[in-house]
Write a protein that holds these residues in place. Sequence first.
Motif, PDB file in Angstrom:
ATOM      1  N   UNK A 157       0.796  -1.230   0.000  1.00  0.00           N
ATOM      2  CA  UNK A 157       0.000   0.000   0.000  1.00  0.00           C
ATOM      3  C   UNK A 157       0.825   1.274   0.000  1.00  0.00           C
ATOM      4  N   UNK A 158       2.086   1.201   0.399  1.00  0.00           N
ATOM      5  CA  UNK A 158       2.927   2.402   0.430  1.00  0.00           C
ATOM      6  C   UNK A 158       3.727   2.580  -0.862  1.00  0.00           C
ATOM      7  N   UNK A 159       3.520   1.685  -1.845  1.00  0.00           N
ATOM      8  CA  UNK A 159       4.308   1.750  -3.071  1.00  0.00           C
ATOM      9  C   UNK A 159       3.979   3.008  -3.869  1.00  0.00           C
ATOM     10  N   UNK A 160       5.017   3.599  -4.479  1.00  0.00           N
ATOM     11  CA  UNK A 160       4.864   4.786  -5.326  1.00  0.00           C
ATOM     12  C   UNK A 160       5.706   4.606  -6.578  1.00  0.00           C
ATOM     13  N   UNK A 161       5.068   4.731  -7.746  1.00  0.00           N
ATOM     14  CA  UNK A 161       5.810   4.656  -9.004  1.00  0.00           C
ATOM     15  C   UNK A 161       6.937   5.687  -9.033  1.00  0.00           C
ATOM     16  N   UNK A 190       7.992  11.597   8.414  1.00  0.00           N
ATOM     17  CA  UNK A 190       7.042  10.629   7.881  1.00  0.00           C
ATOM     18  C   UNK A 190       7.329  10.327   6.423  1.00  0.00           C
ATOM     19  N   UNK A 191       7.226   9.042   6.071  1.00  0.00           N
ATOM     20  CA  UNK A 191       7.258   8.631   4.669  1.00  0.00           C
ATOM     21  C   UNK A 191       5.871   8.198   4.213  1.00  0.00           C
ATOM     22  N   UNK A 192       5.153   7.487   5.093  1.00  0.00           N
ATOM     23  CA  UNK A 192       3.773   7.111   4.799  1.00  0.00           C
ATOM     24  C   UNK A 192       3.013   6.977   6.102  1.00  0.00           C
ATOM     25  N   UNK A 193       1.856   7.635   6.239  1.00  0.00           N
ATOM     26  CA  UNK A 193       1.031   7.447   7.437  1.00  0.00           C
ATOM     27  C   UNK A 193       0.462   6.038   7.443  1.00  0.00           C
TER      28      UNK A 193
END
Length: 459
Positions: free
Chosen positions: A139-143, A181-184
């Motif tokens: 869920x935290x993946x980002x292209x 923070x990188x991802x909540x």
Amino acid sequence: MCSLYAKLTINKSDMVKQDELAGKPDGSPELEFKPLAYQRFNATNPMSDLFSVRRFHHLEFWCSDATNISRRFSWALGMPIVAKSDLSTGNTTHASYLLCSGELLFLFTAPYSATVDANMQGRVYEEPRFAIANTASIPTFSHTACRAFTAAHGLGVRSVAIEVEDAELAYSISVSKGARSSSPPITVGEPENSVVIAEIQVYNDSVLRFISYAKPKTETASAFLPGFEPIDASSSFQGQDYGIRRLDHTFGSVPNLDSVVDYIKSFTGFHEFAGFRTEDVGTTESGLNTMALACNNEAVILGLGEPVYGTQRRSPFETYLDHNEGPGFQHLALESEDIFWTLREMKKRSGFGGFEFHQAPPPTYYRNLKKRIGDALSDDQLKACEELGILADRNRDGTLLQIFTKPVGDRPTIIIEIIQRMGCMIDKHKQKPGCGGFGEGNVSELFKCLEEYEKTLKE
């Protein structure tokens, strides 16, 4: 070839006196190598964690081709590919493959086409699993972030995941204490089997990933994350096992050790577990300063090191920082239940898609080894160490056997350490964390190997 052991540039008055370390209950001989850290570094466990930490959970590598990279690591380390999330499972966002050996989990992730993924979102197909708004199983993946990461670092560890009791609470406390923070927190899966993931920037674009489960999981492949499916046991990469069992510690390379140590301690509460400075050990040409931080139960150990600048040669850690374009996870220490078995299997594959190792120390290293570590190893084990190029070290508690691969990617950055700890048993089933130390007595030997390797590269 690796040069001979460099003389330590410390005075006898700086060494710990023999009688200060005497009187070991097992009657074993004194250690020849005693770093200055014995004098000024007294590791204690203040039980200072700010949230409940259980263990290392997994490591995620970001790359541009997860299929081939995961297969290479599987072959090289004896880690079967046990689960996948890719086009065949309905994931049009990224390809991810999970490797497992004992408690050790490696996850390899690469992006699919961002354009194709965008066009697929919201479409409804006959297959029910395609009728969702987002197909990513991480869920935290980002292209954007993944492509930027691989462009800057090549193959590298993006996330060190630690299992905590409550990932949302761990994130909230960390941010309140100044963590970036990188991802909540994101919750995935059905409520009764949900998983919560949150991420904190640890340094540069590498992250600590907090993960917690609503219910304890027993099957790694099927319960890793929603969206992952087990790999068919009949596949060609199933069944291999070289004896690697768990992640002992990670080691990050940073330009300024003290500031990063303070940062991590501030939001985790982790305590200083071990450490030494360049005056403790090094080579005549380069050196490093290190610190290892650990959680309350000391199942999670985060090592960090900085290069010493201004030496005759550039430190290998300075080389890492240059080629990695900044700090990152420089090596991963994998614990084997039988390092001799593990190394023999790995070396069979070194020239056939596996990992290569640094050249073994010279014969003088092994001629002096018994004097250095006493009766910790049998004659057959000492012979096997020389045969396989294994380094050995010993502290007051136990013995450490270790060996390092050459960089496992194109760049002289990330390497793998294979270790075995001997002794220090707390009970029949549990060993004292950090048993045998972290190879303080072998750091100079490792550095010379890295220095010799770098001499083979065109500057």
